[in-house]
Design a protein around this motif. Structure first.
Motif, PDB file in Angstrom:
ATOM      1  N   GLY A   1       0.766  -1.366  -0.182  1.00 20.65           N
ATOM      2  CA  GLY A   1       0.064   0.018  -0.211  1.00 20.65           C
ATOM      3  C   GLY A   1       0.767   1.227  -0.123  1.00 20.65           C
ATOM      4  O   GLY A   1       0.264   2.377  -0.306  1.00 20.65           O
ATOM      5  N   LYS A   2       2.298   1.116  -0.001  1.00 19.56           N
ATOM      6  CA  LYS A   2       2.820   2.236   0.221  1.00 19.56           C
ATOM      7  C   LYS A   2       3.364   2.709  -1.123  1.00 19.56           C
ATOM      8  O   LYS A   2       3.133   1.985  -2.222  1.00 19.56           O
ATOM      9  N   SER A   3       3.505   3.801  -1.454  1.00 15.16           N
ATOM     10  CA  SER A   3       3.642   4.736  -2.741  1.00 15.16           C
ATOM     11  C   SER A   3       5.109   5.180  -3.037  1.00 15.16           C
ATOM     12  O   SER A   3       5.580   5.791  -2.158  1.00 15.16           O
ATOM     13  N   ALA A   4       5.680   4.822  -4.112  1.00 13.22           N
ATOM     14  CA  ALA A   4       6.984   4.934  -4.192  1.00 13.22           C
ATOM     15  C   ALA A   4       7.587   5.348  -5.419  1.00 13.22           C
ATOM     16  O   ALA A   4       6.695   5.141  -6.440  1.00 13.22           O
ATOM     17  N   LEU A   5       8.570   6.129  -5.560  1.00 12.00           N
ATOM     18  CA  LEU A   5       9.205   6.072  -6.969  1.00 12.00           C
ATOM     19  C   LEU A   5      10.841   5.759  -6.902  1.00 12.00           C
ATOM     20  O   LEU A   5      11.363   5.871  -5.910  1.00 12.00           O
ATOM     21  N   VAL A   6      11.246   5.680  -7.950  1.00 14.14           N
ATOM     22  CA  VAL A   6      12.683   5.163  -8.360  1.00 14.14           C
ATOM     23  C   VAL A   6      12.997   5.933  -9.751  1.00 14.14           C
ATOM     24  O   VAL A   6      12.581   5.801 -10.579  1.00 14.14           O
ATOM     25  N   THR A   7      14.240   6.723  -9.365  1.00 15.49           N
ATOM     26  CA  THR A   7      14.631   7.359 -10.690  1.00 15.49           C
ATOM     27  C   THR A   7      15.859   6.456 -11.279  1.00 15.49           C
ATOM     28  O   THR A   7      16.531   5.823 -10.716  1.00 15.49           O
TER      29      THR A   7
ATOM     30  N   ALA B   1       5.008  -2.547  -2.479  1.00 17.39           N
ATOM     31  CA  ALA B   1       4.944  -0.863  -2.639  1.00 17.39           C
ATOM     32  C   ALA B   1       4.294  -0.980  -4.309  1.00 17.39           C
ATOM     33  O   ALA B   1       4.816  -1.564  -5.121  1.00 17.39           O
ATOM     34  N   ASN B   2       3.512   0.156  -4.268  1.00 13.62           N
ATOM     35  CA  ASN B   2       3.265   0.614  -5.769  1.00 13.62           C
ATOM     36  C   ASN B   2       4.397   1.450  -6.161  1.00 13.62           C
ATOM     37  O   ASN B   2       5.073   2.416  -5.493  1.00 13.62           O
ATOM     38  N   VAL B   3       5.304   1.186  -7.262  1.00 16.89           N
ATOM     39  CA  VAL B   3       6.501   1.989  -7.913  1.00 16.89           C
ATOM     40  C   VAL B   3       6.204   2.807  -9.246  1.00 16.89           C
ATOM     41  O   VAL B   3       5.828   2.089 -10.130  1.00 16.89           O
ATOM     42  N   ALA B   4       6.488   3.990  -9.115  1.00 17.53           N
ATOM     43  CA  ALA B   4       6.659   4.781 -10.481  1.00 17.53           C
ATOM     44  C   ALA B   4       7.937   4.663 -10.970  1.00 17.53           C
ATOM     45  O   ALA B   4       8.956   4.893 -10.192  1.00 17.53           O
ATOM     46  N   VAL B   5       8.308   4.431 -12.230  1.00 25.17           N
ATOM     47  CA  VAL B   5       9.623   4.232 -12.752  1.00 25.17           C
ATOM     48  C   VAL B   5       9.842   5.639 -13.618  1.00 25.17           C
ATOM     49  O   VAL B   5       9.272   5.758 -14.581  1.00 25.17           O
TER      50      VAL B   5
ATOM     51  N   VAL C   1       1.292  -5.282  -7.965  1.00 25.20           N
ATOM     52  CA  VAL C   1       1.289  -4.035  -7.639  1.00 25.20           C
ATOM     53  C   VAL C   1       1.036  -2.946  -8.668  1.00 25.20           C
ATOM     54  O   VAL C   1       1.236  -3.461 -10.128  1.00 25.20           O
ATOM     55  N   ASP C   2       0.799  -1.663  -8.498  1.00 22.42           N
ATOM     56  CA  ASP C   2       0.449  -0.713  -9.519  1.00 22.42           C
ATOM     57  C   ASP C   2       1.970   0.009  -9.974  1.00 22.42           C
ATOM     58  O   ASP C   2       2.953   0.155  -9.038  1.00 22.42           O
ATOM     59  N   SER C   3       2.165   0.240 -11.172  1.00 19.07           N
ATOM     60  CA  SER C   3       3.450   0.588 -11.427  1.00 19.07           C
ATOM     61  C   SER C   3       3.155   1.618 -12.941  1.00 19.07           C
ATOM     62  O   SER C   3       2.421   1.039 -13.807  1.00 19.07           O
ATOM     63  N   PHE C   4       3.846   2.572 -13.136  1.00 13.95           N
ATOM     64  CA  PHE C   4       3.863   3.253 -14.408  1.00 13.95           C
ATOM     65  C   PHE C   4       5.147   4.123 -14.600  1.00 13.95           C
ATOM     66  O   PHE C   4       5.944   4.296 -13.575  1.00 13.95           O
ATOM     67  N   PHE C   5       5.352   4.620 -16.037  1.00 11.36           N
ATOM     68  CA  PHE C   5       6.467   5.132 -16.383  1.00 11.36           C
ATOM     69  C   PHE C   5       6.152   6.605 -16.491  1.00 11.36           C
ATOM     70  O   PHE C   5       5.395   7.298 -16.710  1.00 11.36           O
ATOM     71  N   VAL C   6       7.264   7.327 -15.990  1.00  7.11           N
ATOM     72  CA  VAL C   6       7.356   8.599 -15.969  1.00  7.11           C
ATOM     73  C   VAL C   6       8.690   9.341 -16.568  1.00  7.11           C
ATOM     74  O   VAL C   6       9.608   8.888 -16.062  1.00  7.11           O
ATOM     75  N   HIS C   7       8.684  10.117 -17.802  1.00 11.76           N
ATOM     76  CA  HIS C   7      10.040  10.496 -18.213  1.00 11.76           C
ATOM     77  C   HIS C   7      10.334  11.356 -17.460  1.00 11.76           C
ATOM     78  O   HIS C   7       9.781  12.690 -16.796  1.00 11.76           O
ATOM     79  N   CYS C   8      11.738  11.528 -17.026  1.00 14.99           N
ATOM     80  CA  CYS C   8      12.125  12.578 -16.196  1.00 14.99           C
ATOM     81  C   CYS C   8      13.669  12.715 -16.308  1.00 14.99           C
ATOM     82  O   CYS C   8      14.395  11.481 -16.127  1.00 14.99           O
ATOM     83  N   ASP C   9      14.298  13.842 -16.664  1.00 13.16           N
ATOM     84  CA  ASP C   9      15.638  14.064 -16.585  1.00 13.16           C
ATOM     85  C   ASP C   9      15.768  14.725 -15.198  1.00 13.16           C
ATOM     86  O   ASP C   9      15.393  15.877 -14.927  1.00 13.16           O
ATOM     87  N   VAL C  10      16.640  13.893 -14.247  1.00 17.06           N
ATOM     88  CA  VAL C  10      16.834  14.400 -13.112  1.00 17.06           C
ATOM     89  C   VAL C  10      17.561  16.010 -12.800  1.00 17.06           C
ATOM     90  O   VAL C  10      17.316  16.477 -11.824  1.00 17.06           O
ATOM     91  N   SER C  11      18.418  16.004 -14.009  1.00 17.33           N
ATOM     92  CA  SER C  11      19.196  17.489 -13.981  1.00 17.33           C
ATOM     93  C   SER C  11      18.147  18.736 -14.192  1.00 17.33           C
ATOM     94  O   SER C  11      18.683  19.668 -14.256  1.00 17.33           O
ATOM     95  N   ASN C  12      16.981  18.620 -14.719  1.00 17.99           N
ATOM     96  CA  ASN C  12      16.089  19.372 -15.004  1.00 17.99           C
ATOM     97  C   ASN C  12      14.807  19.688 -13.964  1.00 17.99           C
ATOM     98  O   ASN C  12      14.145  18.534 -13.651  1.00 17.99           O
ATOM     99  N   LYS C  13      15.034  20.733 -13.207  1.00 14.61           N
ATOM    100  CA  LYS C  13      14.298  20.910 -12.008  1.00 14.61           C
ATOM    101  C   LYS C  13      12.584  20.760 -12.421  1.00 14.61           C
ATOM    102  O   LYS C  13      11.968  20.310 -11.754  1.00 14.61           O
ATOM    103  N   ALA C  14      12.505  21.423 -13.573  1.00 13.79           N
ATOM    104  CA  ALA C  14      10.762  21.503 -14.070  1.00 13.79           C
ATOM    105  C   ALA C  14      10.461  20.190 -14.078  1.00 13.79           C
ATOM    106  O   ALA C  14       9.110  19.469 -13.785  1.00 13.79           O
TER     107      ALA C  14
ATOM    108  N   ARG D   1      -1.339   9.752  -9.422  1.00 15.25           N
ATOM    109  CA  ARG D   1      -1.536   8.334  -9.774  1.00 15.25           C
ATOM    110  C   ARG D   1      -1.825   7.718  -8.400  1.00 15.25           C
ATOM    111  O   ARG D   1      -2.900   7.142  -8.317  1.00 15.25           O
ATOM    112  N   PHE D   2      -0.874   7.820  -7.411  1.00 16.12           N
ATOM    113  CA  PHE D   2      -0.899   7.227  -6.137  1.00 16.12           C
ATOM    114  C   PHE D   2      -1.509   7.842  -4.985  1.00 16.12           C
ATOM    115  O   PHE D   2      -1.882   7.114  -4.004  1.00 16.12           O
ATOM    116  N   GLY D   3      -1.804   9.014  -5.082  1.00 15.16           N
ATOM    117  CA  GLY D   3      -2.284   9.917  -3.816  1.00 15.16           C
ATOM    118  C   GLY D   3      -1.256  10.475  -2.841  1.00 15.16           C
ATOM    119  O   GLY D   3      -1.719  11.407  -2.132  1.00 15.16           O
ATOM    120  N   ARG D   4      -0.065   9.915  -2.734  1.00 13.53           N
ATOM    121  CA  ARG D   4       0.834  10.447  -1.929  1.00 13.53           C
ATOM    122  C   ARG D   4       2.321  10.006  -2.123  1.00 13.53           C
ATOM    123  O   ARG D   4       2.325   8.893  -3.311  1.00 13.53           O
TER     124      ARG D   4
END
Length: 293
Positions: A19-25, A44-48, A68-81, A93-96
């Motif tokens: 039930g935990k919501s997570a992200l991994v870069t 855990a539900n994990v955003a990629v 678990v729930d999982s989905f892809f998010v495009h992200c350049d970690v050097s780009n603040k926006a 997606r996950f609520g928190r």
């Protein structure tokens, strides 16, 4: 005297992440995928988050196969926006956001520091150190503003943040990640946010497969545990630092290096028993797919 608790009496739900919501870069493959897999293994539900969509989609499918729930998010970690937009997408997606692992990074070939171009230095620092800060900042802001206010942030550093070897820009960035982790832990403890980092050794990902057997043999010879680290050797450390089991651990750099950094070895180590992992098993990576690039 209070009797010691038996292992059978322990509440192993301390390690439960259901039930935990997570992200991994940087989670599309290799070490990042191993981190994401560890979280999914315990519910855990994990955003990629990654810039490589094709590989990330495969990771998402593997995580979903664990229920678990999982989905892809495009992200350049050097780009603040992009970082802020990615965190917002995860919350939408996950609520928190309960757990964040800041793994995205890269190294460059070893070369003399006297010839390192400033552009290369800036690129390595920008992704490996500044990117970790931008992600941690955005993640913490979300964790501070949600109810209940709390969270677990895990930064991926390297044993080269503690010892010298390889490229000077990479080493400096990873040393920076370790001290950044300590500083953020000191600042954000008041919000019930734990900030820790993991420093792995050489990890036998597919990008390491080009190494000759001679080089691999030298790596084993200076590692007390006798084998090269595999991505799945990160499962336990990740689950520990992401779970309630580590609620009183913060600002810690957890070296997961098979003992490599505990000494400087003048000669190969002698073994009494065979290592737990054979050379053949080093490349059996449960966190990877055969069709990965």
């Amino acid at each position: 005297m209070v009797a010691a608790r038996r292992l059978s009496d322990m509440d192993l739900s301390l390690f439960e992440l259901r039930g935990k919501s997570a992200l991994v870069t940087g989670a599309s493959m290799g070490l990042g995928r191993a981190c994401a897999t560890a979280l999914a293994m315990t519910g855990a539900n994990v955003a990629v988050l990654d810039i490589d969509e094709s590989s990330a989609v495969k990771t998402v499918e593997k995580l979903r196969s664990r229920g678990v729930d999982s989905f892809f998010v495009h992200c350049d970690v050097s780009n603040k926006a992009q970082v802020r937009a990615a965190v917002a997408a995860v919350v939408a997606r996950f609520g928190r956001l309960d757990i964040a692992i800041n793994n995205a990074g890269f190294g460059i070939p070893v070369g003399g520091s006297e010839n390192l171009a400033q552009e290369e230095w800036n690129r390595v620092i920008g992704i490996n150190l500044t990117g970790v800060f931008l992600c941690a900042q955005a993640e913490a802001q979300q964790m501070i503003n949600q109810e209940p206010t709390q969270g677990k942030i895990i930064n991926i550093a390297s044993m080269y943040g503690s010892v010298a070897g390889g490229n000077c820009a990479y080493n400096a960035a990873k040393a920076g990640v370790i001290h950044l982790t300590k500083t953020l832990a000191a600042e954000w403890g008041r919000f019930n946010i734990n900030v820790n980092c993991i420093s792995p050794s050489w990890v036998m990902t597919r990008r390491m497969m080009h190494l000759s057997e001679e080089v691999r043999s030298r790596m084993r010879a200076v590692t007390p545990m006798g084998h090269i680290q595999r991505p799945e050797d990160m499962f336990g450390p990740v689950i520990f630092l992401a779970s309630q089991a580590s609620n009183f651990v913060t600002g810690h750099d957890l070296l997961v290096d098979g003992g490599h950094t505990v000494n400087t070895w003048l000669s190969p180590l002698e073994r009494t028993l065979a290592p737990r992992v054979t050379p053949e098993e080093e490349i059996f990576d449960t966190a990877q797919d055969a069709d990965d690039p």
